[in-house]
Design a protein around this motif. Structure first.
Motif, mmCIF file in Angstrom:
data_model
loop_
_atom_site.group_PDB
_atom_site.id
_atom_site.type_symbol
_atom_site.label_atom_id
_atom_site.label_comp_id
_atom_site.label_asym_id
_atom_site.label_seq_id
_atom_site.Cartn_x
_atom_site.Cartn_y
_atom_site.Cartn_z
ATOM 1 N N VAL A 120 -8.329 4.148 0.058
ATOM 2 C CA VAL A 120 -8.232 2.430 -0.691
ATOM 3 C C VAL A 120 -6.810 1.735 0.613
ATOM 4 C CG1 VAL A 120 -8.014 0.428 -2.103
ATOM 5 C CG2 VAL A 120 -9.323 2.226 -2.429
ATOM 6 N N ALA A 121 -5.578 3.280 0.226
ATOM 7 C CA ALA A 121 -4.566 2.102 1.197
ATOM 8 C C ALA A 121 -4.070 3.244 1.901
ATOM 9 C CB ALA A 121 -3.550 2.164 -0.048
ATOM 10 N N GLY A 122 -5.273 4.367 1.976
ATOM 11 C CA GLY A 122 -4.675 5.171 3.438
ATOM 12 C C GLY A 122 -4.894 3.813 4.665
ATOM 13 N N PRO A 123 -6.242 3.663 4.861
ATOM 14 C CA PRO A 123 -6.365 2.847 6.081
ATOM 15 C C PRO A 123 -4.907 2.010 6.184
ATOM 16 C CG PRO A 123 -8.490 2.936 5.293
ATOM 17 C CD PRO A 123 -7.329 3.749 3.942
ATOM 18 N N LYS A 124 -4.577 1.098 5.499
ATOM 19 C CA LYS A 124 -3.657 0.097 5.420
ATOM 20 C C LYS A 124 -2.094 0.604 5.893
ATOM 21 C CE LYS A 124 -6.917 -2.355 3.959
ATOM 22 N NZ LYS A 124 -7.576 -3.861 4.539
ATOM 23 N N ILE A 125 -1.994 1.795 6.280
ATOM 24 C CA ILE A 125 -0.403 2.296 6.068
ATOM 25 C C ILE A 125 -0.012 2.538 7.884
ATOM 26 C CG2 ILE A 125 -0.313 2.507 3.311
ATOM 27 C CD1 ILE A 125 -0.638 5.926 4.889
ATOM 28 N N SER A 126 -1.248 2.928 8.389
ATOM 29 C CA SER A 126 -0.090 2.858 9.316
ATOM 30 C C SER A 126 -0.356 1.261 10.357
ATOM 31 C CB SER A 126 -1.259 3.712 10.510
ATOM 32 O OG SER A 126 -1.200 4.035 11.557
ATOM 33 N N ASN A 149 2.498 17.391 -2.302
ATOM 34 C CA ASN A 149 3.604 16.464 -2.923
ATOM 35 C C ASN A 149 4.789 15.998 -1.653
ATOM 36 O OD1 ASN A 149 6.947 15.987 -4.157
ATOM 37 N ND2 ASN A 149 5.320 14.904 -5.358
ATOM 38 N N SER A 150 5.832 17.359 -1.429
ATOM 39 C CA SER A 150 6.385 17.314 -0.247
ATOM 40 C C SER A 150 5.964 16.905 1.456
ATOM 41 C CB SER A 150 6.743 19.016 0.111
ATOM 42 O OG SER A 150 7.145 19.833 -0.883
ATOM 43 N N LEU A 151 5.533 16.883 1.292
ATOM 44 C CA LEU A 151 4.652 15.994 3.178
ATOM 45 C C LEU A 151 4.651 14.438 2.702
ATOM 46 C CD1 LEU A 151 1.698 17.799 3.878
ATOM 47 C CD2 LEU A 151 4.406 17.985 5.185
ATOM 48 N N MET A 152 4.420 14.350 1.461
ATOM 49 C CA MET A 152 4.195 12.415 0.912
ATOM 50 C C MET A 152 5.643 12.177 1.264
ATOM 51 S SD MET A 152 1.195 12.151 -1.800
ATOM 52 C CE MET A 152 1.577 10.468 -1.738
ATOM 53 N N VAL A 153 6.562 12.845 0.393
ATOM 54 C CA VAL A 153 7.607 11.556 0.002
ATOM 55 C C VAL A 153 8.489 11.405 1.290
ATOM 56 C CG1 VAL A 153 9.862 11.839 -0.992
ATOM 57 C CG2 VAL A 153 7.977 13.252 -2.626
ATOM 58 N N PRO A 154 8.975 12.535 1.694
ATOM 59 C CA PRO A 154 9.544 11.814 2.907
ATOM 60 C C PRO A 154 9.152 10.854 4.937
ATOM 61 C CG PRO A 154 8.963 14.047 3.982
ATOM 62 C CD PRO A 154 8.664 14.123 2.666
ATOM 63 N N THR A 155 7.922 11.101 4.254
ATOM 64 C CA THR A 155 6.756 10.518 5.508
ATOM 65 C C THR A 155 6.600 8.733 4.696
ATOM 66 O OG1 THR A 155 5.072 11.922 4.698
ATOM 67 C CG2 THR A 155 6.199 12.597 6.833
ATOM 68 N N SER A 156 6.532 9.079 3.566
ATOM 69 C CA SER A 156 6.048 7.940 3.313
ATOM 70 C C SER A 156 7.446 6.650 2.887
ATOM 71 C CB SER A 156 5.779 7.913 2.099
ATOM 72 O OG SER A 156 5.949 8.459 0.444
ATOM 73 N N SER A 157 8.708 7.191 2.614
ATOM 74 C CA SER A 157 10.237 6.795 2.810
ATOM 75 C C SER A 157 10.551 6.052 4.170
ATOM 76 C CB SER A 157 10.974 8.163 2.662
ATOM 77 O OG SER A 157 10.765 8.251 1.163
ATOM 78 N N SER A 158 9.530 6.794 4.782
ATOM 79 C CA SER A 158 10.178 6.723 6.753
ATOM 80 C C SER A 158 9.553 5.889 7.021
ATOM 81 C CB SER A 158 10.449 7.903 7.665
ATOM 82 O OG SER A 158 10.039 7.922 8.954
ATOM 83 N N LEU A 159 7.869 5.500 6.530
ATOM 84 C CA LEU A 159 7.272 4.446 6.807
ATOM 85 C C LEU A 159 7.526 2.653 6.041
ATOM 86 C CD1 LEU A 159 3.248 6.047 7.099
ATOM 87 C CD2 LEU A 159 4.506 5.124 8.285
ATOM 88 N N VAL A 160 7.930 3.284 5.254
ATOM 89 C CA VAL A 160 8.221 2.160 4.589
ATOM 90 C C VAL A 160 9.726 1.326 5.634
ATOM 91 C CG1 VAL A 160 9.956 0.882 3.005
ATOM 92 C CG2 VAL A 160 7.594 2.472 2.417
ATOM 93 N N ASN A 166 3.564 5.949 -3.790
ATOM 94 C CA ASN A 166 4.931 6.348 -4.440
ATOM 95 C C ASN A 166 4.287 5.979 -5.730
ATOM 96 O OD1 ASN A 166 7.610 7.627 -3.774
ATOM 97 N ND2 ASN A 166 8.455 5.592 -4.028
ATOM 98 N N PHE A 167 3.464 5.110 -6.349
ATOM 99 C CA PHE A 167 3.112 4.914 -7.601
ATOM 100 C C PHE A 167 2.771 6.244 -7.414
ATOM 101 C CE2 PHE A 167 0.001 3.440 -10.802
ATOM 102 C CZ PHE A 167 1.423 3.862 -11.809
ATOM 103 N N THR A 168 1.266 6.634 -7.187
ATOM 104 C CA THR A 168 0.322 7.593 -7.489
ATOM 105 C C THR A 168 1.518 8.830 -7.152
ATOM 106 O OG1 THR A 168 -1.711 6.183 -6.649
ATOM 107 C CG2 THR A 168 -1.868 8.173 -7.044
ATOM 108 N N PHE A 188 0.516 -1.249 -0.136
ATOM 109 C CA PHE A 188 -0.181 -0.394 -0.096
ATOM 110 C C PHE A 188 0.950 1.352 0.026
ATOM 111 C CE2 PHE A 188 -2.597 -3.007 1.768
ATOM 112 C CZ PHE A 188 -4.194 -2.991 1.323
ATOM 113 N N LEU A 189 2.064 0.939 0.732
ATOM 114 C CA LEU A 189 3.189 2.319 0.291
ATOM 115 C C LEU A 189 3.904 2.214 -0.586
ATOM 116 C CD1 LEU A 189 4.499 2.260 4.158
ATOM 117 C CD2 LEU A 189 3.439 4.065 3.020
#
Length: 395
Positions: free
Chosen positions: A379-385, A313-324, A215-217, A210-211
């Motif tokens: 779809v994916a938002g609830p799955k990433i935490s 975009n700038s909020l998504m990039v580092p936080t999604s990487s951090s979650l991975v 990143n694809f989106t 889901f993360l």
């Protein structure tokens, strides 16, 4: 972030800055260079896609290798290859060789980003990790500000000069990286990447899928924006090259402010998952606002709409990487490599889709991008935490 981390962070910051300078340095001279070598629109498209295709294929390979042998040698190899390929760019006078070199540059540069992120994951945790990822994102944003500017300035004198400068800077950085960047992967953790390798259909079952979808989106919609915005702004409000340069400089400045200065505090306050979802919704709002303000022919509001998109975009990039990095249980280098491959896939398909939709209607890429971002949040938002499966930093 303690003082011990600052030296490695500075090296990683400079490396990613140089990589994105190299990516952006070709933007203002590429059409003229390809034309000079006898190529047309198709050759230009092949040249642009070759870089991202190779990143898509090889980012997981480099990430897996860094889990097996350590981060430092992979970063050094990527930096050396980056410098050499750019020096070779400056010597080329053949279109086909140029495309091959561009593909090779995509292979070696894909060694740096996922490995740098894995390095950060080794030495940080919690909000410090999000802050570190934000600093890397800020470095990339600065590279995308200075790269096109440097390419345009130096390209007035010679098409080869920008490549020589970028390659030379990378090779000059190599000895400093060798001396001042210690290995971050503890001996006990080496070899994790040998457990699972691969960009196969099995990745659909990966807990991090889901993360990867986020990143694809993100990159798919960003590349649709990048490939069509100049045409939209030109048709609607009469933007020319100078106006576009100013607009993208403004976007780069906001990217640096958010990722370099604010993301650590925001992640500590709200958490990475909320920032990923919020960023996606802001991107969607920005895309819809771009269409509305362009039709209204209001330049100030149009630029403001692009800023909303860039902040998201700038909020998504580092936080999604951090979650991975926090949720990986199979080797952070490999997981971040897969993460970057999905980004590359978005950058491959985004311009093609955006161009096709733009041909049907100027607003279609923006409406479609906004709809896709909202869909991925639903779809994916609830799955990433989710719970982190294991501690990533061991004493």
């Amino acid at each position: 972030m303690n003082k011990k981390m600052m030296g490695p962070m500075a090296i990683l910051f400079i490396i990613q800055f140089l990589v994105m300078v190299g990516f952006g340095i070709v933007v203002p001279i590429l059409p003229f260079l390809v034309s000079k070598l006898g190529g047309g629109a198709f050759a230009l498209g092949v040249f642009m896609s070759a870089y991202s295709i190779m990143q898509f294929i090889f980012a997981p390979v480099w990430g897996k290798l860094s889990d097996g042998i350590g981060r430092r040698p992979v970063i050094l190899l990527g930096l050396f290859g980056y410098g050499v390929t750019f020096l070779m760019f400056g010597m080329v006078n053949n279109l086909y060789v140029l495309i091959i070199l561009r593909a090779l540059a995509g292979i070696v540069s894909s060694a740096t980003l996922p490995t740098a992120m894995a390095y950060l994951a080794d030495i940080t945790e919690g909000a410090d990790r999000s802050k570190g990822m934000g600093m890397i994102g800020a470095a990339m944003g600065m590279g995308m500000i200075f790269g096109p500017a440097l390419g345009g300035f130096l390209g007035k004198y010679s098409f080869s000069l920008p490549f020589f400068v970028a390659g030379g800077l990378a090779l000059l950085l190599l000895p400093f990286t060798w001396i001042f960047l210690p290995e971050s992967l503890k001996e006990m953790n080496k070899g994790q990447g040998r457990k699972r390798a691969r960009l196969t259909p099995q990745v659909l079952k990966d807990p991090l899928f889901f993360l990867f979808a986020f990143n694809f989106t993100l990159n798919f919609t960003m590349s649709m924006f990048e490939s069509t915005f100049a045409l939209l702004a030109s048709a609607k409000v009469g933007f020319g090259p100078t106006d576009m340069g100013i607009t993208f400089a403004i976007l780069g400045i906001f990217a640096v402010i958010v990722q370099g200065g604010l993301i650590g505090k925001l992640a500590k306050t709200f958490g990475d998952a909320k920032l990923v979802n919020t960023g996606a919704l802001l991107c969607a709002l920005g895309l819809l606002s771009i269409i509305i303000t362009a039709d209204a022919k209001n330049i100030i509001f149009l630029v403001s709409a692009t800023v909303i998109f860039m902040v998201g975009n700038s909020l998504m990039v580092p936080t999604s990487s951090s979650l991975v990095s926090k949720q990986s249980n199979q080797g952070q280098g490999m997981s971040l490599g897969l993460f970057q491959s999905f980004a590359s896939l978005g950058r491959i398909l985004g311009p093609l889709t955006g161009g096709a939709l733009f041909g049907l209607n100027m607003g279609f890429p923006y409406v479609a991008g906004a709809a896709l971002l909202v869909l991925v949040v639903l779809v994916a938002g609830p799955k990433i935490s989710v719970n982190i499966p294991r501690p990533l930093v061991q004493d």
